[in-house]
Design an enzyme around this catalytic site. Structure first.
Site, PDB file in Angstrom:
ATOM      1  N   VAL A  18       3.762  -5.440  -3.467  1.00 27.42           N
ATOM      2  CA  VAL A  18       2.461  -4.834  -3.744  1.00 27.42           C
ATOM      3  C   VAL A  18       2.537  -3.872  -4.932  1.00 27.42           C
ATOM      4  CG1 VAL A  18       0.786  -3.173  -2.818  1.00 27.42           C
ATOM      5  CG2 VAL A  18       1.503  -5.124  -1.438  1.00 27.42           C
ATOM      6  N   ASP A  37      10.741   4.078  -7.334  1.00 24.66           N
ATOM      7  CA  ASP A  37      11.242   3.461  -6.094  1.00 24.66           C
ATOM      8  C   ASP A  37      12.543   4.169  -5.724  1.00 24.66           C
ATOM      9  OD1 ASP A  37      10.574   0.377  -4.776  1.00 24.66           O
ATOM     10  OD2 ASP A  37      12.442   1.373  -4.180  1.00 24.66           O
ATOM     11  N   THR A 122      -0.710  -0.801   4.334  1.00 28.66           N
ATOM     12  CA  THR A 122      -1.561  -1.168   5.471  1.00 28.66           C
ATOM     13  C   THR A 122      -1.249  -0.274   6.671  1.00 28.66           C
ATOM     14  OG1 THR A 122      -1.477  -3.431   4.690  1.00 28.66           O
ATOM     15  CG2 THR A 122      -2.239  -3.098   6.950  1.00 28.66           C
ATOM     16  N   CYS A 262       2.628  -9.110   7.052  1.00 27.68           N
ATOM     17  CA  CYS A 262       1.208  -8.749   7.108  1.00 27.68           C
ATOM     18  C   CYS A 262       0.551  -9.304   8.361  1.00 27.68           C
ATOM     19  CB  CYS A 262       0.484  -9.260   5.864  1.00 27.68           C
ATOM     20  SG  CYS A 262       0.938  -8.354   4.386  1.00 27.68           S
TER      21      CYS A 262
HETATM   22  N1  LIG Z   1       3.305  -8.162   0.570  1.00 26.62           N
HETATM   23  C1  LIG Z   1       2.066  -8.424   0.919  1.00 26.62           C
HETATM   24  O1  LIG Z   1       1.635  -9.558   0.980  1.00 26.62           O
HETATM   25  C2  LIG Z   1       1.106  -7.313   1.237  1.00 26.62           C
HETATM   26  C3  LIG Z   1      -0.255  -7.544   1.064  1.00 26.62           C
HETATM   27  C4  LIG Z   1      -1.152  -6.526   1.333  1.00 26.62           C
HETATM   28  C5  LIG Z   1      -0.678  -5.312   1.801  1.00 26.62           C
HETATM   29  N2  LIG Z   1       0.654  -5.126   1.995  1.00 26.62           N
HETATM   30  C6  LIG Z   1       1.093  -3.823   2.455  1.00 26.62           C
HETATM   31  O2  LIG Z   1       1.584  -3.103   1.324  1.00 26.62           O
HETATM   32  C7  LIG Z   1       2.664  -2.248   1.711  1.00 26.62           C
HETATM   33  C8  LIG Z   1       3.902  -2.578   0.891  1.00 26.62           C
HETATM   34  O3  LIG Z   1       4.298  -3.899   1.178  1.00 26.62           O
HETATM   35  P1  LIG Z   1       5.315  -4.711   0.256  1.00 26.62           P
HETATM   36  O4  LIG Z   1       5.249  -6.114   0.729  1.00 26.62           O
HETATM   37  O5  LIG Z   1       5.061  -4.421  -1.187  1.00 26.62           O
HETATM   38  O6  LIG Z   1       6.692  -4.048   0.683  1.00 26.62           O
HETATM   39  P2  LIG Z   1       8.126  -4.271  -0.021  1.00 26.62           P
HETATM   40  O7  LIG Z   1       9.123  -4.109   1.049  1.00 26.62           O
HETATM   41  O8  LIG Z   1       8.099  -5.495  -0.855  1.00 26.62           O
HETATM   42  O9  LIG Z   1       8.245  -3.064  -1.039  1.00 26.62           O
HETATM   43  C9  LIG Z   1       8.284  -1.750  -0.674  1.00 26.62           C
HETATM   44  C10 LIG Z   1       9.057  -0.964  -1.727  1.00 26.62           C
HETATM   45  O10 LIG Z   1       8.943   0.404  -1.373  1.00 26.62           O
HETATM   46  C11 LIG Z   1      10.216   1.007  -1.585  1.00 26.62           C
HETATM   47  N3  LIG Z   1      10.280   2.216  -0.770  1.00 26.62           N
HETATM   48  C12 LIG Z   1      10.520   2.335   0.557  1.00 26.62           C
HETATM   49  N4  LIG Z   1      10.458   3.622   0.926  1.00 26.62           N
HETATM   50  C13 LIG Z   1      10.170   4.337  -0.192  1.00 26.62           C
HETATM   51  C14 LIG Z   1       9.993   5.717  -0.451  1.00 26.62           C
HETATM   52  N5  LIG Z   1      10.062   6.624   0.512  1.00 26.62           N
HETATM   53  N6  LIG Z   1       9.729   6.092  -1.715  1.00 26.62           N
HETATM   54  C15 LIG Z   1       9.640   5.176  -2.712  1.00 26.62           C
HETATM   55  N7  LIG Z   1       9.809   3.861  -2.524  1.00 26.62           N
HETATM   56  C16 LIG Z   1      10.067   3.450  -1.274  1.00 26.62           C
HETATM   57  C17 LIG Z   1      11.217  -0.044  -1.215  1.00 26.62           C
HETATM   58  O11 LIG Z   1      12.475   0.213  -1.814  1.00 26.62           O
HETATM   59  C18 LIG Z   1      10.539  -1.313  -1.760  1.00 26.62           C
HETATM   60  O12 LIG Z   1      10.940  -1.578  -3.092  1.00 26.62           O
HETATM   61  C19 LIG Z   1       2.841  -2.467   3.213  1.00 26.62           C
HETATM   62  O13 LIG Z   1       2.070  -1.519   3.896  1.00 26.62           O
HETATM   63  C20 LIG Z   1       2.249  -3.831   3.433  1.00 26.62           C
HETATM   64  O14 LIG Z   1       1.773  -4.022   4.741  1.00 26.62           O
HETATM   65  C21 LIG Z   1       1.564  -6.097   1.690  1.00 26.62           C
END
Ligand SMILES: NC(=O)c1ccc[n+]([C@@H]2O[C@H](COP(=O)([O-])OP(=O)(O)OC[C@H]3O[C@@H](n4cnc5c(N)ncnc54)[C@H](O)[C@@H]3O)[C@@H](O)[C@H]2O)c1
Length: 430
Positions: A18, A37, A122, A262
């Protein structure tokens, strides 16, 4: 107000599926963007122009204003912070808000008067105001709504989808005051061509997102249940769906495995909140139970069919595809693992093939190894588990060389042409 908002300096906290596209989209405006990150390896890769999620191409990672960093202090250069950290569930399906708390603590330490923090992760209704804001206040020593403001704008990104991208999906925005909403709205509008929907409150925006995914989960669960019934009746589910789909208001959901972070996770967020306020959500939990049982069902169907036959040695099954959805490397919470484990439990030798999956993460999270196509031994059954383009385009040409005589093929996403089923092969579709 709206002409002033785009002059804000953006930071993005959490550069996963995201966060990275969000950072890169703001980076294209040539405004400075702090892309932060905690994962130093991820930062090093992105700085070198490599996105392991496959969502962003190298040229976009070298945009002028984009600055990748693992140094929290660098966030100070921004005054509009977007939080896109994970919101997983733990082993007992309870929301794990730790990454959100940690990110809020990091931001709190650099927060300045006038800053705005927008959460995109989310969550269930109330997390932004009841969990995140107190952490921001504690870590910053600043006062909410007096010194800083907060918004929530759920992410609708669809990994692997090359058409629906961050900048062409309509975005829900919300804010803690009318003024904040104006700024948040204007900032997103400056990059999201599809425009915005202004939700009346942060809680409404939070609820809308979990509802979107819960609705999908329930709809798929119903069709999965129909598939379980069809199988017992000896009727092909896809034939039933094709016939029912000719009605003008029939919704085109398909049976399948519901994994990922998700659709298989968000219903637990809303269920958790519902229980906290004294309501046990029957439909939501039932949907989750049905969808979570599908991998084991497929494995049992395969095991039953091959156990009836005679074997020289242990029976062997090849599973094609292990990612949670097609054409992405993402293996988080993949339900294909349920198929593999269940088959292994029967004493069946399982070979796993997937040209898209992140093999390091697969080893790390599930202790599973991939086998290259040319090294796969002929098998008693093939489970086509994920609709990767290579399997879709290859069809029977990919499958046939992998089969022993009189083999069983379980086509979970119904990719194969039934009419071309080779003689002696049994084709089963979910
Ligand atoms: N991937 C999807 O399809 C999607 C779609 C809509 C919403 N979401 C929501 O978006 C959010 C992120 O999902 P994602 O799939 O991108 O996750 P992801 O695991 O791909 O990425 C998360 C990133 O955040 C970093 N991170 C973790 N803790 C951290 C911190 N304290 N400070 C800074 N960076 C930190 C991690 O190292 C990682 O690179 C979630 O809430 C998810 O439910 C995801």
């Amino acid at each position: 107000m709206s002409s002033f908002a785009p002059q804000r300096r953006v930071s993005v906290v959490g550069l996963g599926y995201v966060g990275l596209p969000v950072a890169v989209t703001f980076g294209r405006t040539d405004q400075p963007v702090v892309a932060f990150d905690i994962d130093k390896r991820r930062i090093a890769e992105l700085t070198d122009g490599h996105d392991r999620t496959g969502e962003v191409a190298a040229p976009d990672l070298f945009a002028q204003g984009l600055r990748f960093t693992a140094e929290p202090q660098d966030l100070q250069a921004a005054d509009f912070h977007i939080v896109t950290v994970p919101t997983p569930i733990d082993a007992s399906n309870t929301p794990d808000l730790e990454p959100l708390r940690r990110a809020s603590t990091t931001l709190g330490k650099v927060l300045k008067k006038g800053d705005i923090v927008v959460y995109e992760s989310t969550v269930y209704p109330g997390v932004t105001e009841d969990v995140c804001i107190p952490v921001l206040e504690r870590a910053s020593g600043l006062k909410w709504k007096t010194d800083f403001n907060v918004g929530y704008s759920p992410e609708r990104i669809n990994p692997g989808d090359k058409e629906r991208r961050f900048d062409n999906i309509l975005k829900i925005v919300s804010g803690d005051t009318a003024e904040t909403l104006d700024i948040v709205d204007a900032l997103y509008k400056s990059v999201v061509k599809a425009g915005t929907h202004r939700a009346p409150s942060i809680r409404v925006a939070e609820f809308a997102k979990v509802l979107e995914n819960t609705q999908r989960d329930i709809n798929i669960a119903l069709i999965n249940e129909i598939a379980l019934i069809s199988d017992r009746l000896g009727i092909d589910t896809r034939d039933v769906l094709e016939a029912a789909g000719t009605k003008w208001n029939f919704l085109p959901f398909k049976p399948g495995l519901v994994g990922g972070h998700c659709i298989g996770v968000d219903p637990f967020y809303i269920a958790h909140k519902a229980e906290e306020v004294g309501y046990h959500p029957h439909v939501i939990h039932s949907g989750r139970r049905v969808n979570d049982s599908m991998g084991v069902y497929v494995a049992n169907r395969v095991a039953r069919s091959i156990m009836r036959r005679s074997h020289d040695g242990r029976p062997r099954v090849t599973v094609l595809g292990v990612t949670f959805k097609e054409n992405v490397p993402d293996i988080r919470n993949t339900r294909v693992v349920d198929i593999v484990r269940e088959l292994q439990d029967f004493g069946i030798v399982v070979q796993l093939h997937d040209p898209e999956a992140d093999s390091d993460l697969l080893r790390e999270h599930y202790a599973l190894e991939l086998t290259p196509l040319e090294k796969l031994q002929p098998a008693d059954a093939v489970v086509l588990a994920v609709a990767h383009t290579c399997y879709r385009e290859g069809g029977w040409d990919v499958i046939k060389p992998l089969l022993r005589a009189a083999a069983f093929v379980a086509d979970v996403p119904a990719l194969l042409d039934r009419k071309l089923t080779p003689k002696g092969v049994t084709l089963w579709r979910l």
